[in-house]
Design a protein around this motif. Structure first.
Motif, mmCIF file in Angstrom:
data_model
loop_
_atom_site.group_PDB
_atom_site.id
_atom_site.type_symbol
_atom_site.label_atom_id
_atom_site.label_comp_id
_atom_site.label_asym_id
_atom_site.label_seq_id
_atom_site.Cartn_x
_atom_site.Cartn_y
_atom_site.Cartn_z
ATOM 1 N N THR A 197 0.868 -1.180 0.000
ATOM 2 C CA THR A 197 0.000 0.000 0.000
ATOM 3 C C THR A 197 0.899 1.222 0.000
ATOM 4 O O THR A 197 1.786 1.349 0.849
ATOM 5 N N LEU A 198 0.677 2.103 -0.982
ATOM 6 C CA LEU A 198 1.507 3.293 -1.127
ATOM 7 C C LEU A 198 0.683 4.555 -0.907
ATOM 8 O O LEU A 198 -0.465 4.642 -1.350
ATOM 9 N N ALA A 199 1.271 5.524 -0.238
ATOM 10 C CA ALA A 199 0.723 6.887 -0.176
ATOM 11 C C ALA A 199 1.444 7.722 -1.235
ATOM 12 O O ALA A 199 2.615 7.460 -1.547
ATOM 13 N N HIS A 200 0.745 8.699 -1.794
ATOM 14 C CA HIS A 200 1.359 9.527 -2.837
ATOM 15 C C HIS A 200 0.842 10.953 -2.740
ATOM 16 O O HIS A 200 -0.250 11.212 -2.213
ATOM 17 N N GLU A 201 1.613 11.883 -3.286
ATOM 18 C CA GLU A 201 1.294 13.302 -3.166
ATOM 19 C C GLU A 201 0.077 13.691 -3.995
ATOM 20 O O GLU A 201 -0.787 14.451 -3.546
ATOM 21 N N ALA A 202 0.004 13.225 -5.226
ATOM 22 C CA ALA A 202 -1.051 13.641 -6.149
ATOM 23 C C ALA A 202 -2.271 12.738 -6.008
ATOM 24 O O ALA A 202 -2.146 11.540 -5.738
ATOM 25 N N PRO A 203 -3.477 13.277 -6.190
ATOM 26 C CA PRO A 203 -4.685 12.438 -6.106
ATOM 27 C C PRO A 203 -4.792 11.488 -7.298
ATOM 28 O O PRO A 203 -4.312 11.780 -8.389
ATOM 29 N N HIS A 204 -5.435 10.345 -7.055
ATOM 30 C CA HIS A 204 -5.605 9.357 -8.128
ATOM 31 C C HIS A 204 -6.915 9.529 -8.884
ATOM 32 O O HIS A 204 -7.122 8.881 -9.926
ATOM 33 N N GLY A 205 -7.825 10.348 -8.384
ATOM 34 C CA GLY A 205 -9.094 10.552 -9.079
ATOM 35 C C GLY A 205 -9.961 9.305 -9.143
ATOM 36 O O GLY A 205 -10.841 9.200 -10.010
ATOM 37 N N ASP A 206 -9.703 8.342 -8.251
ATOM 38 C CA ASP A 206 -10.451 7.075 -8.196
ATOM 39 C C ASP A 206 -10.274 6.226 -9.453
ATOM 40 O O ASP A 206 -11.091 5.331 -9.720
ATOM 41 N N VAL A 207 -9.230 6.485 -10.223
ATOM 42 C CA VAL A 207 -8.974 5.733 -11.452
ATOM 43 C C VAL A 207 -7.804 4.778 -11.226
ATOM 44 O O VAL A 207 -6.744 5.184 -10.741
ATOM 45 N N ALA A 208 -7.997 3.518 -11.568
ATOM 46 C CA ALA A 208 -6.916 2.541 -11.540
ATOM 47 C C ALA A 208 -6.043 2.729 -12.775
ATOM 48 O O ALA A 208 -6.541 3.015 -13.863
ATOM 49 N N VAL A 209 -4.741 2.569 -12.593
ATOM 50 C CA VAL A 209 -3.790 2.719 -13.695
ATOM 51 C C VAL A 209 -2.990 1.433 -13.825
ATOM 52 O O VAL A 209 -2.492 0.900 -12.818
ATOM 53 N N GLN A 210 -2.872 0.935 -15.051
ATOM 54 C CA GLN A 210 -2.048 -0.246 -15.294
ATOM 55 C C GLN A 210 -1.083 0.051 -16.433
ATOM 56 O O GLN A 210 -1.499 0.291 -17.562
ATOM 57 N N HIS A 211 0.212 0.062 -16.096
ATOM 58 C CA HIS A 211 1.267 0.249 -17.088
ATOM 59 C C HIS A 211 1.773 -1.132 -17.505
ATOM 60 O O HIS A 211 2.217 -1.907 -16.649
ATOM 61 N N PHE A 212 1.703 -1.439 -18.782
ATOM 62 C CA PHE A 212 2.325 -2.661 -19.282
ATOM 63 C C PHE A 212 3.766 -2.330 -19.628
ATOM 64 O O PHE A 212 4.051 -1.595 -20.581
ATOM 65 N N LEU A 213 4.680 -2.864 -18.824
ATOM 66 C CA LEU A 213 6.112 -2.607 -18.957
ATOM 67 C C LEU A 213 6.815 -3.887 -19.385
ATOM 68 O O LEU A 213 6.246 -4.991 -19.264
ATOM 69 N N PRO A 214 8.054 -3.791 -19.879
ATOM 70 C CA PRO A 214 8.743 -5.004 -20.337
ATOM 71 C C PRO A 214 8.847 -6.105 -19.288
ATOM 72 O O PRO A 214 8.797 -7.289 -19.617
ATOM 73 N N GLY A 215 8.971 -5.723 -18.007
ATOM 74 C CA GLY A 215 9.079 -6.744 -16.967
ATOM 75 C C GLY A 215 7.761 -7.345 -16.540
ATOM 76 O O GLY A 215 7.724 -8.395 -15.905
ATOM 77 N N GLY A 216 6.646 -6.666 -16.882
ATOM 78 C CA GLY A 216 5.326 -7.153 -16.498
ATOM 79 C C GLY A 216 4.409 -5.991 -16.165
ATOM 80 O O GLY A 216 4.847 -4.834 -16.083
ATOM 81 N N PRO A 217 3.116 -6.243 -15.936
ATOM 82 C CA PRO A 217 2.168 -5.168 -15.627
ATOM 83 C C PRO A 217 2.423 -4.566 -14.254
ATOM 84 O O PRO A 217 2.723 -5.271 -13.288
ATOM 85 N N PHE A 218 2.302 -3.243 -14.186
ATOM 86 C CA PHE A 218 2.506 -2.476 -12.958
ATOM 87 C C PHE A 218 1.224 -1.701 -12.710
ATOM 88 O O PHE A 218 0.866 -0.806 -13.481
ATOM 89 N N ALA A 219 0.496 -2.044 -11.638
ATOM 90 C CA ALA A 219 -0.826 -1.460 -11.392
ATOM 91 C C ALA A 219 -0.825 -0.651 -10.109
ATOM 92 O O ALA A 219 -0.260 -1.060 -9.088
ATOM 93 N N MET A 220 -1.486 0.507 -10.172
ATOM 94 C CA MET A 220 -1.767 1.355 -9.006
ATOM 95 C C MET A 220 -3.283 1.439 -8.895
ATOM 96 O O MET A 220 -3.951 2.024 -9.755
ATOM 97 N N LEU A 221 -3.838 0.849 -7.839
ATOM 98 C CA LEU A 221 -5.280 0.696 -7.690
ATOM 99 C C LEU A 221 -5.762 1.598 -6.561
ATOM 100 O O LEU A 221 -5.262 1.505 -5.429
ATOM 101 N N PRO A 222 -6.744 2.468 -6.810
ATOM 102 C CA PRO A 222 -7.059 3.551 -5.874
ATOM 103 C C PRO A 222 -7.701 3.083 -4.575
ATOM 104 O O PRO A 222 -8.623 2.269 -4.568
#
Length: 395
Positions: A197-222
């Motif tokens: 579980t990560l805290a972050h400075e900027a708001p997420h807007g209740d939107v989940a983000v999934q980056h497909f990167l070469p090593g595998g999917p990286f997801a930040m879920l609000p």
């Protein structure tokens, strides 16, 4: 509502559930909700009451939320997810252009999904199960044997009990499935999921983000506040190196993958690491046995559908058993279990195969131009997007 008919030599339980994780408890509360106090449901698990806070949170689709709400077991602090944004990029790309957005056009009162901490979900389910009169047994089922009208269970310590039906909700290494000799298609992925579980400075807007990167999917879920649940899939060797880092170095690596949108990151809960695998049971039923959840299927977490598939198993088995009970039919009869098998295995097999194919498509950079064109076309096709959202949310 009518409880199952009982003979003079009635089993001790109508339904015995091996495993008291989320899927097993959800089935217990769903059955008690649908059939009332007359149905005798017992959950067997030697880890009952053990503290298991590994930092994980789960994305629950809309149909899973409805099932849990109907059963009175929806966690009060579940956080709505308004949509999902998907990117496909390299680790050192300065920008992460969005190729596909899902769920933004849903009504405000019907979110795409909700995020729930696993500990909160289990606590809500356990409390509701206790209130409904589910019997809890903190011992493992060591063997079982089916006969006419009954399945006999031998527990740790040698005691025996009986049920009309045994449901395996005892995880990917299901002992019930193994003793029933139900074959599986299974293999490990060369990936480990790092979670926190990560805290972050900027708001997420209740939107989940999934980056497909070469090593595998990286997801930040609000999550509530400026917090997100991290699900970072990485090749096993690299994941082992990341897991061994101290917190500051781990956060620096996570920030490289999250991009600039979240600002500075900080840990807001424990870190964990879990090897990923594929598993699909060749049958979801045996003799007076039904499989649900991870005992029946394990899929890659890139679509966040693992528990949602299990809750759909729960919904289907509850419908089948409720219909059989009201008709006075045998809960463990081949026809009853065949109806459950027909309702679930074909759908799950198709979904699991699709998720495996999607993982392999994103696992190679050679296919990147093709998949980016494909995601762009989907993003411009409203009808197709609605079908994808409907499938993911269960609406």
């Amino acid at each position: 509502m009518t409880a199952p008919a009982r003979s003079a030599a009635a089993p001790v339980h109508d339904i015995a559930i091996a495993g008291a994780g989320a899927a097993g408890l959800a089935l217990a509360v769903a059955l008690k909700t649908e059939l009332g106090a007359g149905v005798r449901v017992a959950a067997f698990d030697p880890t009952l009451g053990a503290a298991r806070d590994d930092g994980r949170a789960t994305m629950i689709a809309a149909d899973g939320r409805r099932l849990l709400e109907r059963a009175g077991a929806w966690p009060a602090d579940a956080h709505p997810v308004a949509g999902l944004r998907i990117t496909d990029s390299r680790l050192d790309d300065a920008l992460r252009p969005t190729f596909l957005e899902l769920g933004r056009d849903l009504p405000a009162d019907e979110p795409f999904a909700h995020m729930v901490f696993d500990t909160d979900l289990r606590a809500a389910l356990a409390a509701r199960a206790e209130a409904l009169g589910v019997t809890f047994v903190s011992r493992a089922i060591r063997s079982h044997a089916a006969s006419t009208g009954v399945v006999t269970l031998r527990l740790d310590g040698g005691d025996e009990t009986r049920a009309r039906l045994l449901v395996a909700a005892d995880g990917a290494r299901s002992g019930v499935r193994a003793r029933e000799k139900i074959a599986v298609s299974a293999f490990p992925y060369d990936q480990t999921a790092l979670v926190a579980t990560l805290a972050h400075e900027a708001p997420h807007g209740d939107v989940a983000v999934q980056h497909f990167l070469p090593g595998g999917p990286f997801a930040m879920l609000p999550l509530a506040g400026n917090r997100s649940s991290l699900v970072w899939s990485e090749r096993r060797a690299t994941a082992a190196d990341m897991a061994a880092l101290d917190d500051d170095a781990f956060l620096a690596e996570a920030a490289k993958r999250a991009g600039p949108d979240f600002g500075r990151l900080a840990l807001a809960g424990p870190r964990g690491a879990f090897p990923l695998r594929f598993l699909l049971a060749r049958s979801f039923v045996g003799r007076r046995v039904a499989l649900i959840g991870d005992a029946a299927h394990v899929v890659h977490p890139l679509a966040g559908q693992g528990l949602n598939l299990g809750l759909r198993d729960v919904a289907a088995l509850t419908r089948v058993l409720s219909a059989a009970a009201r008709a006075g039919e045998d809960l463990g009869a081949p026809a009853t279990l065949g109806a459950y098998e027909s309702a679930r295995r074909f759908e799950v097999a198709g979904f699991a195969t699709a998720m495996d194919g999607l993982y392999r498509l994103f696992a190679t950079n050679l296919a990147r131009p093709l998949r980016d064109v494909g995601m762009g076309l989907v993003d411009r096709a409203p009808a197709l997007k609605r079908r994808i959202v409907a499938a993911a949310s269960g609406l």
